[in-house]
Design an enzyme around this catalytic site. Structure first.
Site, PDB file in Angstrom:
ATOM      1  N   ASN A 176       0.718  -1.254   0.092  1.00  0.00           N
ATOM      2  CA  ASN A 176       0.113   0.085   0.107  1.00  0.00           C
ATOM      3  C   ASN A 176       0.739   1.332   0.134  1.00  0.00           C
ATOM      4  OD1 ASN A 176       0.531  -0.517   2.541  1.00  0.00           O
ATOM      5  ND2 ASN A 176      -1.132  -0.084   3.400  1.00  0.00           N
ATOM      6  N   GLU A 180       3.436  -4.080  12.399  1.00  0.00           N
ATOM      7  CA  GLU A 180       2.489  -2.960  12.457  1.00  0.00           C
ATOM      8  C   GLU A 180       1.306  -3.690  11.535  1.00  0.00           C
ATOM      9  OE1 GLU A 180       0.318  -0.586  10.790  1.00  0.00           O
ATOM     10  OE2 GLU A 180       2.119   0.494   9.917  1.00  0.00           O
TER      11      GLU A 180
HETATM   12  N1  NDP Z   1      -1.570  -3.211   7.820  1.00  0.00           N
HETATM   13  C1  NDP Z   1      -1.197  -2.882   6.533  1.00  0.00           C
HETATM   14  O1  NDP Z   1      -0.615  -1.828   6.294  1.00  0.00           O
HETATM   15  C2  NDP Z   1      -1.442  -3.606   5.476  1.00  0.00           C
HETATM   16  C3  NDP Z   1      -2.380  -4.924   5.599  1.00  0.00           C
HETATM   17  N2  NDP Z   1      -2.894  -5.809   4.691  1.00  0.00           N
HETATM   18  C4  NDP Z   1      -3.810  -6.472   4.930  1.00  0.00           C
HETATM   19  O2  NDP Z   1      -3.408  -7.834   4.420  1.00  0.00           O
HETATM   20  C5  NDP Z   1      -4.308  -8.183   3.306  1.00  0.00           C
HETATM   21  C6  NDP Z   1      -3.583  -9.179   2.494  1.00  0.00           C
HETATM   22  O3  NDP Z   1      -2.716  -8.183   1.777  1.00  0.00           O
HETATM   23  P1  NDP Z   1      -1.194  -9.163   1.491  1.00  0.00           P
HETATM   24  O4  NDP Z   1      -0.466  -8.360   0.551  1.00  0.00           O
HETATM   25  O5  NDP Z   1      -1.473 -10.647   1.201  1.00  0.00           O
HETATM   26  O6  NDP Z   1      -0.528  -8.843   2.787  1.00  0.00           O
HETATM   27  P2  NDP Z   1       0.508  -9.773   3.491  1.00  0.00           P
HETATM   28  O7  NDP Z   1       0.479  -9.418   4.924  1.00  0.00           O
HETATM   29  O8  NDP Z   1       0.396 -11.071   3.309  1.00  0.00           O
HETATM   30  O9  NDP Z   1       1.885  -9.369   3.028  1.00  0.00           O
HETATM   31  C7  NDP Z   1       2.816  -8.230   3.563  1.00  0.00           C
HETATM   32  C8  NDP Z   1       4.325  -8.481   3.138  1.00  0.00           C
HETATM   33  O10 NDP Z   1       4.586  -9.859   3.594  1.00  0.00           O
HETATM   34  C9  NDP Z   1       5.064 -10.688   2.744  1.00  0.00           C
HETATM   35  N3  NDP Z   1       4.750 -12.057   3.167  1.00  0.00           N
HETATM   36  C10 NDP Z   1       3.643 -12.962   2.625  1.00  0.00           C
HETATM   37  N4  NDP Z   1       4.055 -14.159   3.416  1.00  0.00           N
HETATM   38  C11 NDP Z   1       4.902 -14.291   4.101  1.00  0.00           C
HETATM   39  C12 NDP Z   1       5.681 -15.116   4.786  1.00  0.00           C
HETATM   40  N5  NDP Z   1       5.192 -16.132   5.160  1.00  0.00           N
HETATM   41  N6  NDP Z   1       6.619 -14.614   5.444  1.00  0.00           N
HETATM   42  C13 NDP Z   1       7.331 -13.601   5.286  1.00  0.00           C
HETATM   43  N7  NDP Z   1       6.773 -12.566   4.576  1.00  0.00           N
HETATM   44  C14 NDP Z   1       5.787 -12.831   3.910  1.00  0.00           C
HETATM   45  C15 NDP Z   1       4.476 -10.189   1.409  1.00  0.00           C
HETATM   46  O11 NDP Z   1       5.187 -10.845   0.511  1.00  0.00           O
HETATM   47  P3  NDP Z   1       4.390 -11.128  -0.796  1.00  0.00           P
HETATM   48  O12 NDP Z   1       3.749  -9.851  -1.678  1.00  0.00           O
HETATM   49  O13 NDP Z   1       5.501 -11.566  -2.014  1.00  0.00           O
HETATM   50  O14 NDP Z   1       3.251 -12.052  -0.736  1.00  0.00           O
HETATM   51  C16 NDP Z   1       4.444  -8.849   1.566  1.00  0.00           C
HETATM   52  O15 NDP Z   1       5.643  -8.457   1.401  1.00  0.00           O
HETATM   53  C17 NDP Z   1      -4.963  -7.082   2.794  1.00  0.00           C
HETATM   54  O16 NDP Z   1      -6.269  -7.302   2.180  1.00  0.00           O
HETATM   55  C18 NDP Z   1      -5.275  -6.321   4.160  1.00  0.00           C
HETATM   56  O17 NDP Z   1      -6.220  -6.600   4.741  1.00  0.00           O
HETATM   57  C19 NDP Z   1      -2.232  -5.505   3.658  1.00  0.00           C
HETATM   58  C20 NDP Z   1      -1.055  -4.745   3.115  1.00  0.00           C
HETATM   59  C21 NDP Z   1      -0.804  -3.774   4.231  1.00  0.00           C
HETATM   60  C1  LIG Z   2      -2.184   9.057   4.422  1.00  0.00           C
HETATM   61  C2  LIG Z   2      -2.027   7.912   5.069  1.00  0.00           C
HETATM   62  C3  LIG Z   2      -0.822   7.412   5.257  1.00  0.00           C
HETATM   63  C4  LIG Z   2      -0.367   6.029   5.839  1.00  0.00           C
HETATM   64  C5  LIG Z   2       0.956   5.702   5.793  1.00  0.00           C
HETATM   65  C6  LIG Z   2       1.415   4.691   6.359  1.00  0.00           C
HETATM   66  C7  LIG Z   2       0.690   3.562   6.326  1.00  0.00           C
HETATM   67  C8  LIG Z   2       1.150   2.369   6.717  1.00  0.00           C
HETATM   68  C9  LIG Z   2       0.076   1.010   6.482  1.00  0.00           C
HETATM   69  O1  LIG Z   2      -1.044   1.058   6.047  1.00  0.00           O
HETATM   70  O2  LIG Z   2       0.434   0.109   7.317  1.00  0.00           O
END
Ligand code: NDP
Ligand SMILES: CCCCCC/C=C/C(=O)O
Length: 484
Positions: free
Chosen positions: A153, A251
């Protein structure tokens, strides 16, 4: 023109081919390929850990005077700003976000390097009085090799957020971007090199998280992990870290409340509330996706928010629309399933239509939505959707607002909108979240204060001086020095 290939960067070498073939990154608005990238396997993971280990154990970074580290970090920030147009455009194409948000990412990333560059020569220990004939003091050392697992994101900004304090502390770093968004991580590596960061100090490993993310997290050569992403993956990473007893910074998700009192300045509060759940189409950990609104103004607020989401312009990120697409069509389908959940839990009011012009017809767009009539016990009020949907829940008293706000598995942030100082301070005190915004929700280029969660939202703190602790060991040295 064929799409560029993003290489791995390990030590002073770039690898345009690697053990696990290639991946592709697509523009979520159009489906067009933005770049392909070499996917690492076990061999490259081992090489990256060796390079980072060597850089930490033998390299110059950790042995430089701290002010010299600071100068290089400041230069990284300057180069980011010099290249902000190019990086913002790449980020917008790769992640789908509106261009202005991509500019914000670059500007905020530069601020992280300014802020932590400024801190690098001020990381002092303390002297501890033990009485006569003893001298005792602490030394704060870099923790070692720091692994940064990045979500899709905020791909550029979240690298800067973790890597800048790690470098200030003297660590070496391995970055594992999300497979959805590998593009600007490579730009970050190029900037580090140009700024004079020593080789091996920052390494880039692209590849499947379930493979290389896991291998890196389990690797005995890694000393610390910073992870941002989903709760489920965070828990896997914690297990991997537990296998060799290293600390993690987590986080994770959120279902953050925005509390709106009838005495708030409505003209100011409503755009903030809308931005709180619509920024990057709701794909933000700290999105304010539950609106707790004082009952007397509920219907009026719903009507005004509904008008707002109906008038929005959806489009490709590079055209700087009000709202861009979701990250991919699979996530769009997940979010649309939540719209069905919302219809079961309450009533769903939809906003702007998805763009129908041919160029965008294949894009990962969803309409923003408001849910009314759903209680705080429903799935739509409790689960993180990661999409542009707001659940509106009425309350009658400040105590009820606090109870509903805290009744969540998450505890990342909260917003409070009121002109009453007692309510503002009372909620600030009682909300069980890592960060409370009063009459705001997110503040510009805020890098100075700490950010992190309670409960399922994780632990550890990003940003602010607090973040540096994750990247340091504290060593105590004690001398017994009797005169005779
Ligand atoms: N808190 C936040 O900021 C975020 C929350 N999300 C939530 O997660 C949902 C799924 O998104 P998703 O992209 O699958 O997020 P993930 O939490 O699965 O991915 C985040 C990171 O972890 C990596 N990863 C995946 N599996 C492993 C593992 N077993 N060990 C170590 N690293 C790993 C991913 O790599 P790769 O991309 O190669 O799988 C990516 O770089 C979203 O719909 C949302 O709800 C997602 C993104 C950010
Ligand atoms: C304007 C929103 C900025 C958020 C940037 C950091 C986001 C972190 C996350 O989604 O984990």
């Amino acid at each position: 023109m064929s799409a560029p290939v993003i290489p791995l960067v390990i030590g002073d070498k770039e690898y345009s081919e690697a053990s696990d073939g290639f991946g592709e990154s697509r523009n979520p608005a159009t489906g067009a390929v933005v770049a392909s990238f070499a996917r690492a396997g076990e061999k490259e993971v081992n090489l990256a850990v060796s390079a980072a280990r060597r850089a930490f154990d033998e390299g110059p970074w950790n042995r430089m005077r701290p002010f010299e580290r600071a100068r290089i970090m400041h230069r990284i920030g300057e180069l980011m700003l010099e290249r902000r147009d190019e990086i913002a455009r790449l980020e917008s194409e790769d992640s789908g976000k509106p261009l202005r948000d991509a500019y914000w990412e670059v500007d905020c990333s530069a601020r992280f390097f300014e802020f932590y560059g400024g801190a690098a020569d001020k990381l002092q220990g303390r002297s501890i009085p033990l009485g006569p004939n003893y001298s005792d003091w602490t030394v704060r050392e870099g923790i070692g090799v720091s692994l940064h697992i990045i979500p899709w994101n905020y791909p550029f900004q979240l690298i800067a957020r973790g890597v800048a304090p790690a470098l200030a502390a003297g660590c070496s770093v391995i970055i594992k971007p999300a497979t959805e968004t590998p593009v600007t991580a490579y730009e970050f590596l190029k900037i580090c090199r140009e700024a004079g960061l020593p080789e091996g100090q920052v390494n880039l490993i692209n590849g499947r998280g379930s493979l290389v993310g896991d291998l890196l997290a389990r690797h005995p050569g890694v000393d610390q992990i910073t992870f941002t992403g989903s709760v489920a993956t965070g828990q896997r990473v914690m297990e991997a870290a537990a296998s060799h007893a290293i600390p993690t910074n987590m986080e994770l998700g959120g279902k953050s409340p925005q509390v709106l009192f009838a005495d708030a300045e409505m003209e100011k509060a409503l755009p903030i509330i809308a931005g709180g759940f619509l920024t990057h189409a709701g794909q933000v950990c700290n999105a304010g996706t539950r609106l707790l609104v004082e009952r007397s103004i509920h219907d009026d607020v719903v009507e005004r928010l509904h008008q707002h989401i109906q008038s929005m312009r959806l489009g490709a990120g590079v055209d700087d629309p009000d709202m861009g697409p979701l990250i991919n069509t699979s996530h769009r389908d997940d979010v649309e399933r939540y719209y069905e959940v919302a219809r079961g839990d309450g009533e769903l009011l939809l906003g702007a239509d998805v763009p129908s012009d041919t160029a965008l017809a294949e894009g990962a767009f969803v309409r923003p939505g408001l849910v009314i009539g759903a209680s705080n016990e429903t799935r739509i009020a409790r689960e993180e959707v990661f999409g542009p949907i707001l659940t509106v829940i009425p309350f009658d008293t400040p105590d009820e607002a606090i109870r509903i706000a805290n009744d969540s598995p998450f505890g990342l942030v909260a917003g409070v909108h009121t002109t009453n100082i007692n309510k503002a301070l009372g909620l600030g005190e009682k909300l069980r979240v890592g960060q409370v915004w009063i009459n705001s929700f997110g503040v510009g280029l805020d890098v100075e204060f700490p950010f992190g969660g309670y409960k399922l939202s994780g632990f550890g703190r990003e940003k602010g001086l607090e973040a540096i602790a994750a990247y340091q060991q504290i060593k105590n040295i004690c001398i017994h020095h009797p005169l005779s």
